[in-house]
Design an enzyme around this catalytic site. Structure first.
Site, short mmCIF file in Angstrom:
data_model
loop_
_atom_site.label_atom_id
_atom_site.label_comp_id
_atom_site.label_asym_id
_atom_site.label_seq_id
_atom_site.Cartn_x
_atom_site.Cartn_y
_atom_site.Cartn_z
N THR A 156 0.84 -1.20 0.00
CA THR A 156 0.00 0.00 0.00
C THR A 156 0.87 1.24 0.00
O THR A 156 1.97 1.24 0.52
CB THR A 156 -0.95 0.02 1.21
OG1 THR A 156 -1.76 1.18 1.15
CG2 THR A 156 -0.17 0.01 2.52
N ARG A 157 0.34 2.28 -0.62
CA ARG A 157 0.96 3.61 -0.52
C ARG A 157 -0.04 4.60 0.06
O ARG A 157 0.23 5.80 0.12
CB ARG A 157 1.44 4.10 -1.89
CG ARG A 157 0.34 4.36 -2.88
CD ARG A 157 0.87 4.95 -4.19
NE ARG A 157 0.00 5.97 -4.71
CZ ARG A 157 -1.13 5.76 -5.38
NH1 ARG A 157 -1.51 4.52 -5.63
NH2 ARG A 157 -1.86 6.76 -5.80
N HIS B 86 -7.78 1.44 6.09
CA HIS B 86 -9.03 1.57 6.83
C HIS B 86 -9.58 0.18 7.15
O HIS B 86 -8.91 -0.83 6.90
CB HIS B 86 -10.03 2.41 6.02
CG HIS B 86 -9.52 3.78 5.68
ND1 HIS B 86 -9.43 4.78 6.63
CD2 HIS B 86 -9.02 4.30 4.53
CE1 HIS B 86 -8.92 5.87 6.07
NE2 HIS B 86 -8.66 5.60 4.79
N GLY C 101 -3.89 -5.97 -5.95
CA GLY C 101 -5.16 -5.27 -5.92
C GLY C 101 -5.75 -5.00 -7.29
O GLY C 101 -5.12 -5.19 -8.33
N HIS D 122 -3.84 -2.43 -9.59
CA HIS D 122 -2.65 -2.37 -8.72
C HIS D 122 -1.64 -1.36 -9.28
O HIS D 122 -1.24 -1.43 -10.43
CB HIS D 122 -2.03 -3.77 -8.65
CG HIS D 122 -0.91 -3.88 -7.68
ND1 HIS D 122 -1.06 -4.45 -6.43
CD2 HIS D 122 0.39 -3.52 -7.76
CE1 HIS D 122 0.09 -4.43 -5.79
NE2 HIS D 122 0.99 -3.87 -6.58
N ALA D 123 -1.22 -0.42 -8.44
CA ALA D 123 -0.22 0.59 -8.80
C ALA D 123 -0.63 1.39 -10.03
O ALA D 123 0.22 1.83 -10.81
CB ALA D 123 1.15 -0.05 -9.01
N GLU E 232 14.10 36.01 -9.46
CA GLU E 232 14.67 34.73 -9.86
C GLU E 232 15.40 34.05 -8.71
O GLU E 232 15.54 32.85 -8.67
CB GLU E 232 15.66 34.92 -11.03
CG GLU E 232 15.03 35.51 -12.27
CD GLU E 232 13.88 34.66 -12.77
OE1 GLU E 232 14.14 33.63 -13.41
OE2 GLU E 232 12.72 35.02 -12.51
N ALA F 50 10.47 32.29 -14.66
CA ALA F 50 10.25 30.86 -14.94
C ALA F 50 9.81 30.64 -16.39
O ALA F 50 8.68 30.25 -16.66
CB ALA F 50 9.24 30.28 -13.97
#
Length: 575
Positions: A199-200, A204, A292, A295-296, A435, A479
């Site tokens: 998991t990331r 729960h 999962g 997954h990912a 800058e 930028a």
């Protein structure tokens, strides 16, 4: 017993090279060195502790091409993810790197030498092909494609490494295990079967029920093995997540589960990543691995469709089942049954039975607004932790990034915004002009494109830290390059925590007006050659592709522009 490492031998280079580490450290002091990026640091740690077995270094061109094309190393061993060390042309030339060179690889956090790389080859990758093969498309909506385009250098350096030491960690040290240490832990506890859960995200009740169910069905124990390296921009920071994992571990049956952290830099590569994750968990000793749904997966592509099918990852892991030698446990989507106060797999719930679910989007809404989160969905300790780290939107920090030509009015807008936010109160307000935030006269200096990019990165770092602390940050550099602005956005999203709210405002005042109203004569000096690399004169300004708001002081007054920015923030519930 723990699973056999991928390739048959655990490549623990720190242990292998322990007897010569002192000599290697002395040698490193006199070698040219490369300071690693965050991703490279994660990769090196898992190379040297054996997490990426059978790798013993960063991939040479032969292995890289084979992995990209076939998901295999050149010797035929299954390995779906290229592990590469990217280096700029300027750095290669500066250090005179060539095959046969030895380089010290240094930790970007403390400059410690971690390993010595024996260079085998230097090659230019086909990054478009890499994106298409690994991620399914060369689509910048994929975070790793954006990373590949904007942050990966042009050359890859391949070679084996000798380990001097493991990286130092000062957070959650007791939860950080090498593969050898985790295998020893399983052996000590006589765990013969171990189901690993990747998991990331915060966990729960549904995740707890899923893992407990998987373990009981297989008479196994559970390894909660979350990623605490580089994840998807905008993800919950790992400090918050680990506190959540610690809280939820207390809800497991006594002795069933164990928590260990994985310093992995995810690529969000879906099916390939699932195979890669299975190999890594196999190296850490797990016998089973939960894969999962999607997954990912990184979410939606540029056309608004999922990058991968919901079961593509499970299908690819199944395809290589015989070689992986780790049993896949398909993720079963769990749903809550209020009538029995329990979770059940969706496909096992009889028709007509009431079910309840809260989506990730809905959870984030409730956290943002302070709405209640029911105890059937998550535990009080988990919700408390999330609320501490993610306050309601009107208490979160944000970054307003004004970009445009010199004298476009962006500095005036920025100062007016600072006054407006101070008047409203509720947050500290920080203003960063020019800058280089350390020098008020920075606009009069000559800059190369590289120096402008580096200055913008410094501003991005400071902005992210201030926003993380809840400040309103108004930034106004020129930028001029799209890649720089995207890099700043990524830094704020990745490092700003709950303050990772980024708004790009293009001050699109025409060059003619900027130059005509330049009372300081900066443009005149640039046209005379007194200032080199001046944007609009001898350096190009790239118009932003996806600005949140475009304004122009020749058609709008400053109060109206400020009000439009305030309305943008109000629409995002930040004011």
């Amino acid at each position: 017993m723990a699973n056999v490492p991928h390739g048959g031998v655990l490549k623990d280079l720190v242990v292998r090279d322990a007897e010569i580490s002192s000599q290697l450290r002395e040698e490193a002091a006199g070698l040219p060195d490369i300071v690693l990026t965050e991703r490279q640091l994660c990769d090196l740690e898992l190379i040297t502790n054996g997490g990426f077995s059978p790798l013993e270094g960063f991939m040479n061109e032969r292995d890289y091409k084979s992995v990209v094309d076939t998901l295999r190393l050149a010797d035929g061993i299954l390995f779906p993810m290229p592990i590469t060390l990217d280096v700029s042309k300027a750095r290669l030339d500066e250090l005179k790197i060539s095959p046969g060179s030895r380089l010290a690889l240094r930790d970007p956090r403390d400059d410690e030498a971690l390993a010595i790389l024996a260079v085998e080859d230097i090659y230019i990758p086909d990054r478009v092909k890499e994106a298409e093969k690994l991620f399914g498309a060369d689509d910048p909506a994929h975070p790793s494609v954006a990373y590949l385009r904007n942050r990966v250098q042009d050359y890859y350096v391949g070679g084996t490494v000798q380990a001097i030491q493991a990286p130092n960690h000062f957070d959650y040290v007791a939860l950080r295990y090498t593969p050898a240490e985790l295998r020893s832990h399983f052996k000590k506890l006589a765990w013969r079967k171990v189901v690993a859960f990747q998991t990331r995200n915060p966990m729960h009740r549904a995740h707890r029920e899923l893992t407990v169910r998987a373990a009981r069905q297989r008479q196994a124990n559970v390894l909660i093995h979350p990623v605490v390296g580089l994840t998807k921009p905008g993800d919950v920071d790992h400090y918050t997540r680990v506190r959540v994992y610690e809280a939820i571990m207390a809800k497991y049956p006594n002795g069933m589960g164990h928590l260990a952290l994985l310093p992995l830099a995810m690529r969000m590569a879906g099916p390939r990543e699932a195979v890669w994750h299975a190999i890594i968990r196999k190296n850490f000793g797990a016998t089973h691995f939960i894969v999962g749904r999607d997954h990912a997966g990184p979410g939606k592509n540029s056309q608004g469709k999922d990058f991968y099918g919901p079961y593509d990852a499970q299908d690819l892991v199944s395809k290589y089942h015989e070689e992986l030698k780790i049993e896949m446990v398909p993720f079963q989507q769990m749903t809550y049954l209020p009538s029995t106060d329990e979770y059940q797999p969706v496909d096992e719930v009889p028709k007509g039975v009431q079910t309840l679910d809260i989506s990730g989007t809905e959870l984030r809404r409730r956290l943002r607004t302070g709405a209640s989160i029911p105890d059937w969905f998550s535990y009080d300790a988990v919700v408390k932790t999330l609320r501490e780290s993610y306050p309601p939107r009107d208490k979160q920090g944000f970054v307003i990034f004004l970009t445009g030509l010199y004298n476009s009015g962006k500095d005036t807008i920025a100062k007016a915004l600072q006054v407006t936010f101070n008047q409203q109160g509720g947050r500290s307000v920080s203003l960063l002009l020019g800058e280089n935030v350390r020098d008020d006269s920075s606009i009069e200096k000559s800059y190369t494109a590289e120096e402008r990019h580096e200055n913008a990165q410094r501003i991005a770092f400071v902005s992210a830290e201030l926003a993380r602390a809840g400040a309103a940050v108004v930034v106004a550099p020129v930028a001029p390059l799209e890649s720089t602005r995207q890099s700043v956005r990524d830094t704020v999203l990745h490092s700003g925590g709950a303050g990772g709210n980024f708004f790009l405002i293009h001050v699109a005042t025409p060059l003619e007006h900027c130059e005509r109203t330049d009372r300081r004569g900066i443009y005149d000096r640039a046209r005379k050659g007194e200032i080199k690399g001046f944007v609009g004169v001898d350096a190009t300004y790239e118009n932003p592709e996806k600005a949140d708001l475009v304004v122009d002081v020749t058609t709008q007054g400053i109060p109206g522009i400020v009000h439009s920015i305030v309305l943008l923030l109000e629409a995002s519930s930040l004011l």
